[in-house]
Design a protein around this motif. Structure first.
Motif: not given
Length: 109
Positions: A13-20, A53-56
């Protein structure tokens, strides 16, 4: 914060919220030159998302936002960390490094 929670629990959930949240900030494209409530702060947030996330793409987006923000630098508070050019310069230094962090707060909590 969501970023700290996502680091502690890197899936779910937290990772999803960070990305959103980062997607919403990217879409808003706020170029007001403020670290606390504008483009410089958004750039730092997106850079933090890249670290989590490691996403550049988030680091690239952070640099784009900072570039747009720097061109609109305010003269109202020129030496202010949060509302002036000092904050913009600090974010630029943070983005030039391998991992961006929010000045003063990261590493304290």
């Amino acid at each position: 914060t969501l970023a700290l929670a996502a680091e502690a629990v890197p899936t779910g959930r937290f990772l999803t919220l960070v990305e959103a949240t980062s997607e919403a900030l990217w879409s808003a494209r706020d170029a007001y030159p403020s670290l606390c409530c504008g483009g410089a702060g958004v750039a730092l947030c997106l850079a933090s998302t890249a670290a989590i996330t490691g996403d550049g793409k988030w680091r690239t987006r952070a640099a784009t936002i900072l570039g747009a923000t720097a061109s609109r630098e305010t003269r109202v508070h020129p030496l202010s960390l949060f509302k002036g050019s000092l904050g913009l310069q600090l974010v630029a230094v943070e983005l030039a490094g391998s991992a961006a962090s929010f000045p003063i707060y990261d590493g304290v909590l």
